[in-house]
Write a protein that holds these residues in place. Structure first.
Motif, mmCIF file in Angstrom:
data_model
loop_
_atom_site.group_PDB
_atom_site.id
_atom_site.type_symbol
_atom_site.label_atom_id
_atom_site.label_comp_id
_atom_site.label_asym_id
_atom_site.label_seq_id
_atom_site.Cartn_x
_atom_site.Cartn_y
_atom_site.Cartn_z
ATOM 1 N N ALA A 170 0.901 -1.261 -0.037
ATOM 2 C CA ALA A 170 0.124 -0.067 -0.042
ATOM 3 C C ALA A 170 0.812 1.156 0.050
ATOM 4 N N LEU A 171 1.933 1.238 0.834
ATOM 5 C CA LEU A 171 2.741 2.278 0.917
ATOM 6 C C LEU A 171 3.583 2.673 -0.364
ATOM 7 N N THR A 172 4.013 1.604 -1.111
ATOM 8 C CA THR A 172 4.637 1.643 -2.299
ATOM 9 C C THR A 172 4.047 2.013 -3.321
ATOM 10 N N THR A 173 2.518 1.873 -3.356
ATOM 11 C CA THR A 173 1.509 2.456 -4.224
ATOM 12 C C THR A 173 1.473 3.842 -4.353
ATOM 13 N N LYS A 174 1.518 4.414 -2.999
ATOM 14 C CA LYS A 174 1.549 5.841 -2.651
ATOM 15 C C LYS A 174 2.656 6.471 -3.248
ATOM 16 N N LEU A 175 3.942 5.817 -2.953
ATOM 17 C CA LEU A 175 5.320 6.519 -3.366
ATOM 18 C C LEU A 175 5.385 6.556 -4.896
ATOM 19 N N GLN A 176 4.781 5.327 -5.562
ATOM 20 C CA GLN A 176 4.765 5.326 -6.883
ATOM 21 C C GLN A 176 3.935 6.806 -7.581
ATOM 22 N N ASP A 177 2.809 6.838 -6.672
ATOM 23 C CA ASP A 177 2.137 8.125 -7.311
ATOM 24 C C ASP A 177 2.825 9.267 -7.061
ATOM 25 N N LEU A 178 3.591 9.464 -5.959
ATOM 26 C CA LEU A 178 4.470 10.688 -5.811
ATOM 27 C C LEU A 178 5.468 10.650 -7.199
ATOM 28 N N GLU A 179 5.987 9.603 -7.493
ATOM 29 C CA GLU A 179 6.882 9.744 -8.475
ATOM 30 C C GLU A 179 6.193 9.977 -9.990
ATOM 31 N N SER A 180 5.018 9.790 -10.030
ATOM 32 C CA SER A 180 4.116 10.005 -10.923
ATOM 33 C C SER A 180 3.907 11.359 -11.201
ATOM 34 N N GLN A 181 3.416 12.209 -10.350
ATOM 35 C CA GLN A 181 3.360 13.404 -10.100
ATOM 36 C C GLN A 181 4.480 14.168 -10.523
ATOM 37 N N THR A 188 13.555 16.853 8.382
ATOM 38 C CA THR A 188 12.604 15.672 9.304
ATOM 39 C C THR A 188 11.188 16.094 9.003
ATOM 40 N N LEU A 189 10.325 15.110 9.624
ATOM 41 C CA LEU A 189 9.104 15.403 9.249
ATOM 42 C C LEU A 189 8.339 16.629 10.042
ATOM 43 N N PRO A 190 7.672 17.655 9.384
ATOM 44 C CA PRO A 190 6.730 18.495 10.370
ATOM 45 C C PRO A 190 5.875 17.611 11.167
ATOM 46 N N LYS A 191 5.398 18.310 12.469
ATOM 47 C CA LYS A 191 4.703 17.827 13.480
ATOM 48 C C LYS A 191 3.223 17.423 12.652
ATOM 49 N N GLY A 192 2.844 16.273 12.790
ATOM 50 C CA GLY A 192 1.545 15.902 12.327
ATOM 51 C C GLY A 192 1.372 15.070 10.956
ATOM 52 N N GLU A 193 2.753 15.080 10.312
ATOM 53 C CA GLU A 193 2.843 14.486 9.079
ATOM 54 C C GLU A 193 3.626 13.158 8.876
ATOM 55 N N ASP A 194 3.176 12.427 7.884
ATOM 56 C CA ASP A 194 3.849 11.283 7.721
ATOM 57 C C ASP A 194 4.531 11.359 6.242
ATOM 58 N N TYR A 195 5.282 10.247 6.129
ATOM 59 C CA TYR A 195 6.159 10.605 4.983
ATOM 60 C C TYR A 195 5.608 11.054 3.552
ATOM 61 N N VAL A 196 4.506 10.339 3.162
ATOM 62 C CA VAL A 196 3.823 10.718 2.089
ATOM 63 C C VAL A 196 3.253 12.000 2.158
ATOM 64 N N SER A 197 2.451 12.558 3.233
ATOM 65 C CA SER A 197 1.812 13.591 3.345
ATOM 66 C C SER A 197 2.859 14.954 3.248
ATOM 67 N N TRP A 198 4.061 14.407 3.851
ATOM 68 C CA TRP A 198 5.136 15.626 3.870
ATOM 69 C C TRP A 198 5.609 15.872 2.366
ATOM 70 N N GLN A 199 5.791 14.634 1.459
ATOM 71 C CA GLN A 199 6.386 14.952 0.482
ATOM 72 C C GLN A 199 5.373 15.347 -0.561
#
Length: 303
Positions: free
Chosen positions: A170-181, A279-290
């Protein structure tokens, strides 16, 4: 190119001896007695990725997790070293970025495996060019990391291996979406000239097809905490006063009189300034941060 993350004063005296003593008995290649896998990551960037994969089955300690902290200065504590001594898995950035992890691991005598993300990335070819160690802005590298983390968690906790695999997919799918963007952005802004105070977002810029025109003597001096050569400072300021650079990425966790001068020059020239962090801002995960980083860069370039 090495970020100065990190002078690590060793824990001294009786506390250090006590921690070293407990490390031998507590470090293990198996999950802890309560069934959770204990992971220590150098920053909350990697901690977030582990949490997304491991969920309730992991106990994650992120050594650097304060968004207001300059990640280039770090002091260890007895609590930090104890966490390392009890870890089942360690994750470090590598590439000279977080050498304190090596120091902590050696002083605690841990037997835990370590994932070195720079080595995993394959991006450091060992050539003469300065290497950008901020690989956490490289989405293909994060896809590799997700697969490696899922594999290792499954080895440490075989009962929950299927959960780790499902979460990793599931996380890989989200990361691949970031790549597509980023690939989509490249089609519209390919070759646009940009600058940064430090090469933190370098891999993101590369993925977007952006042309970094920052004088190396400027960004390298800022990254190393050295004095900026006056000529390099002047050349950087001219990028904005002369209209060459269309965006400035500013590391919000490290500032100096020179970076403030450059930021002012950009604002005076009505050039967008995009804040970036290590580092991640407060309240963010990796995907939302990127996702926020992609959105901010894209908005600035289309301003």
């Amino acid at each position: 190119m090495h970020s100065r993350l990190l002078a690590l004063p060793l824990v001294a005296g009786a506390a250090a001896l006590a921690l070293t003593g407990c490390a031998t008995s507590s470090a293990s290649s198996d999950a802890s007695d309560d069934g959770t896998v204990r992971v220590v990551a150098s920053t909350n960037v990697y901690g977030s990725i582990v949490e997304s994969i491991g969920g309730d089955h992991v106990q994650v300690t992120s050594i650097l997790n304060d968004p207001s902290q300059d990640p280039h200065s770090f002091e260890s504590s007895a609590k930090t070293q104890l966490a390392v001594s009890k870890a089942d898995l360690l994750i470090e950035n590598g590439g000279g970025y977080d050498d304190f992890m090596t120091t902590l691991a050696k002083s605690s005598n841990t037997t835990a495996d370590t994932i070195n993300v720079v080595e995993l990335s394959g991006l450091d070819s060992g050539g003469s060019a300065e290497f950008n160690e901020h690989v956490f802005y490289s989405y293909p590298t994060m896809v590799k990391l997700v697969a490696d983390v899922a594999k290792r968690l499954g080895e440490l906790d075989s009962a929950d291996e299927a959960t780790f695999t499902e979460n990793a997919d599931a996380l890989t799918t989200k990361l691949q979406d970031l790549e597509s963007q980023t690939a989509a952005v490249e089609k519209t802004v390919d070759g646009e000239k940009v600058a940064y105070t430090e090469p933190v977002p370098g891999y993101l810029f590369d993925a977007m097809g952006l042309d970094n025109v920052t004088p190396p003597d400027f960004s390298e001096a800022i990254e190393e905490g050295d004095d900026v050569p006056p000529a390099a400072l002047n050349d950087t300021i001219k990028l904005f006063s002369g209209g060459e650079a269309k965006l400035l990425a500013y590391n919000e966790q490290t500032s100096s009189p020179e970076t403030e001068q450059v930021e002012k020059a950009a604002k005076d020239a009505d050039v967008p300034v995009v804040g970036v962090t290590e580092t991640l801002p407060k309240g963010e995960d990796y995907v939302s941060w990127q996702q926020a980083n992609i959105d901010a860069v894209q908005a600035a370039l289309t301003k």
